[in-house]
Write an enzyme that holds these catalytic residues in place. Sequence first.
Site, PDB file in Angstrom:
ATOM      1  N   TRP A 316       0.831  -1.205   0.000  1.00 53.74           N
ATOM      2  CA  TRP A 316       0.000   0.000   0.000  1.00 53.74           C
ATOM      3  C   TRP A 316       0.872   1.264   0.000  1.00 53.74           C
ATOM      4  O   TRP A 316       0.527   2.263  -0.603  1.00 53.74           O
ATOM      5  CB  TRP A 316      -0.907   0.003   1.241  1.00 53.74           C
ATOM      6  CG  TRP A 316      -1.790   1.220   1.308  1.00 53.74           C
ATOM      7  CD1 TRP A 316      -3.017   1.368   0.738  1.00 53.74           C
ATOM      8  CD2 TRP A 316      -1.508   2.456   1.968  1.00 53.74           C
ATOM      9  NE1 TRP A 316      -3.516   2.623   1.002  1.00 53.74           N
ATOM     10  CE2 TRP A 316      -2.606   3.310   1.744  1.00 53.74           C
ATOM     11  CE3 TRP A 316      -0.432   2.949   2.717  1.00 53.74           C
ATOM     12  CZ2 TRP A 316      -2.674   4.601   2.249  1.00 53.74           C
ATOM     13  CZ3 TRP A 316      -0.490   4.234   3.222  1.00 53.74           C
ATOM     14  CH2 TRP A 316      -1.604   5.047   2.988  1.00 53.74           C
ATOM     15  N   HIS A 317       2.029   1.180   0.663  1.00 52.12           N
ATOM     16  CA  HIS A 317       2.877   2.368   0.780  1.00 52.12           C
ATOM     17  C   HIS A 317       3.560   2.741  -0.511  1.00 52.12           C
ATOM     18  O   HIS A 317       4.070   3.844  -0.647  1.00 52.12           O
ATOM     19  CB  HIS A 317       3.917   2.175   1.892  1.00 52.12           C
ATOM     20  CG  HIS A 317       3.335   2.387   3.251  1.00 52.12           C
ATOM     21  ND1 HIS A 317       2.665   1.403   3.918  1.00 52.12           N
ATOM     22  CD2 HIS A 317       3.292   3.485   4.039  1.00 52.12           C
ATOM     23  CE1 HIS A 317       2.239   1.877   5.072  1.00 52.12           C
ATOM     24  NE2 HIS A 317       2.594   3.132   5.176  1.00 52.12           N
ATOM     25  N   GLY A 318       3.603   1.814  -1.444  1.00 60.48           N
ATOM     26  CA  GLY A 318       4.202   2.174  -2.718  1.00 60.48           C
ATOM     27  C   GLY A 318       4.439   0.956  -3.566  1.00 60.48           C
ATOM     28  O   GLY A 318       4.642  -0.149  -3.066  1.00 60.48           O
ATOM     29  N   PHE A 461       1.849   8.242  -1.631  1.00 62.06           N
ATOM     30  CA  PHE A 461       1.062   7.026  -1.386  1.00 62.06           C
ATOM     31  C   PHE A 461      -0.383   7.128  -1.859  1.00 62.06           C
ATOM     32  O   PHE A 461      -0.885   8.166  -2.093  1.00 62.06           O
ATOM     33  CB  PHE A 461       1.108   6.680   0.102  1.00 62.06           C
ATOM     34  CG  PHE A 461       2.505   6.623   0.584  1.00 62.06           C
ATOM     35  CD1 PHE A 461       3.432   5.823  -0.067  1.00 62.06           C
ATOM     36  CD2 PHE A 461       2.931   7.420   1.620  1.00 62.06           C
ATOM     37  CE1 PHE A 461       4.736   5.805   0.349  1.00 62.06           C
ATOM     38  CE2 PHE A 461       4.236   7.391   2.049  1.00 62.06           C
ATOM     39  CZ  PHE A 461       5.137   6.583   1.405  1.00 62.06           C
TER      40      PHE A 461
END
Lengths: 461, 409
Positions: A316-318, A461
Amino acid sequence: MVFASLNFLYFFLPLNLMLYYSWSNQNYRNIVLTLMSFVFYAWGEPVWVSLLIFSATIDYFHGILIEKYLGTPYQKLPLISSLVLNLSLLGSFKYSGFITENLNALTGLSLPVPAFSLPIGISFYTFQTISYVIDVHRGEIQAQKSFMKFVMFVSLYHQLVAGPIVRYAHIAHEINNREHRLADLSQGISRFCIGLFKKVGIANVAGELATTYLDTNMASLAVTEAWFGITVYAFQIYFDFSGYSDMAIGLGKMFGFHYHENFNYPYTAKSAIDFWRRWHISLSSFFRDYVYIPLGGNKQGLYRNLLIVWFLTGLWHGASWNFILWGLFWGLLIMLERLFLGRVLAYLPRFVGHFYLLLAMLVGWVFFYFTELSKTLWFLKILFGFSTNPWHAPDLNIVLMNHVFWLLFAILFSMPVYMWFKQYLKQRFAYVEMALSFVFLLLATAMLVGNTFNPFLYFRF
Amino acid sequence: MKKYAQLIHSFLFGMLLTVLGVLLWGLPKKNISEREKRILTQLPAFNFNTLATGLYMDSLDAFTADHFPARDFFLTISDSLKSLRGIQQESKKVYTSLPSVDALADEDDSLQTFKDTEQVRNTKGLVVARGQAFHVFTNEQSLASDFAAVLNLYPVKIKSSRFFCVIAPTVGSYKMPDEYAAYATKESENIREIYQKLRKIKGVEVDSILRSHANEYIFYRTDHHWTGLGAYYAYVAFCEQAQLQPIDLAAMPKRAVEGAFLGTHFLKTNDASLKATPDTVFYWIPPVEEIAQKWSNGEMQPTPSLKVNNIEKNRYLVFLGGDEGLMRLFSKNVKNKKTALVIKNSYGNPFVLYLTANYEQVWVVDYRYFKGNLLEIFQQYKVDDIIFMGGIFAANEPTHIKKIKKILR
């Protein structure tokens, strides 16, 4: 647009407050807030407003459909359709390049790699609408019948671009009918100014220092410099993100919304499990409620579930392997704590747990910072003395002395000092807080005028 | 009671934002910041394209920061906040994030005062101590071999001349604060390494003569250049190598440029202790013809050798009037038919003037701005001595090395 900018503070925000409070009709107020949110969003990338409205429209109709078919054999269909649509939007804009690159590397194909520019905040608002449709499906909330109100929920600029991930269920009542209290307005202002100062006064300074020591030629980086660099990066990311959440919560209060807290002094945690109850709470609770527990939680397939959740948290963060590794790193620690480490830590003095967490957190940020694994490993080698790099560089002493008050300030405000003050001053604290908000605002303004260095980390993000 | 306080709090907050916002858009705009010596951002062009790509909004943010009401007041607060971050040891400061020098070089000619593009690649930043700025040279990525390899091309392509190379150290070699003593030796090591790798080019060692005069005013406190005096000692060292008779310092009238000089190091740091100890630009008048020539609009045009007027923005411009791609100086009293060519960056500006005491003509090429091909000049004119002259940071900077190679195509 970002909150910590002069155009937001001295143009957008006063205009928004004025337009909003000049109506007493709730519908008009909602329209003002929605339109202003579009302007806010369009400030950075005007084209993606269309995607935002498209996404909101899809989920508005799906919510109604889900509710209509609830209890019938077809009840799952609209939910699945909504999830597929939402996740494919997120997938194509955020992950398509990453997936193709890896596919090419694995199979030896050379498919063209799509290069979309990431629409700002897509990870946040997609998760908000996913939580909405799932909650409607679970019968926990009623679908929103007013398209206007639903678009307002999705596009509210307070949390649109950098969270927290606001659940519809938490503010459903306030979307339909909220009260505006003077106390909320005043407290919202204070909270906003605190967040602003965290971002401009601490995170930006930490950012300048961090790049000096992390974006450098690693061959000559001294061990102490590496520790200093990753520590100031930890301050940067905490004060940046929690400052942003403070500003979002404060803005919400100014307009009658009460969002849940997103941070609870994470750097005072004593274990990885404890840390994730305090860090980016809206994200970890999202994964808990919509992935971990549906998979069986700790009752069925605990370790498989943890693995999936932490893989997804990283992803999810990248769209990059370093974030996935970072997620799995935390997942591994949490597994170990569940297996035996948690019980061991409970026997030991509290400072041991705290020290362990701080160390884990710093190592974690190394994974987070460097996108290339080779650099991550090189940096870790330097940190733990497995390199021929010098132990110490003389100019670090000077940099430390030059920033000693700022550092103490950052350390102190990673701890709940503000809360201690509040308990100590009791009633008088409200007045102190009001006065402080002007101090914070003026100092932040001065720094914004004097400083062009103003990037927001969580925009990625 | 609390209700009133909340009312006043909210009202004041709203008013403060509104009033400053109105002032921001309502007040007349300044174009130039005297304090920062630069042109302030102008309101960006508004059209569909800049709007749709978000470019308009980006420039708007820069515009707002540049034209904020009471900007100087806020800048002063911002500066004092910076010094409150910690204990400034003996008023010593390290500046790690510096604006690139290019940001100070403006396209507009009226402000084209700091053309110099010495980069900060080989440095851990600027140290300011006791009113003196130091650019820390760390020799981490020494490009001595690359630089020497490029210079070595010159004697291969141009046969008939003598070649010299003069690399200027910085003040860091002589007055570095104790904590940085470890770095102080790096500059001379790097210069020695370059000289050792030169073929058919004589490296002119200037370190010992500068060291013996280290207590004199040989480097500026607020600027990265050496002074006219520092350049003179380098000239003496050069004459010794080239077997020439240096002109006596006392034989040249000494002058000072009117007014205080705050140079690039001040501009980059805005440091209060530098501001408190500004420099004075002294110059000595050599036997140079007052009117020199510079290449402009396709021909050689007259230009002053020493520019004394309109240099308030950067007083270092007194030497040659600044950096020109190609210049030609004439000696007043030397008639020996000897010609020198100096390939230089801004460190060479005071240096080349003294050469008119030994050469009838001095060609001056600034490799950064010279657009033509050096070899063409040699086909027309005979050059006896070719002298390369530059600062140590440029000698280790890839973009500079590339340019030195490029003018020899």
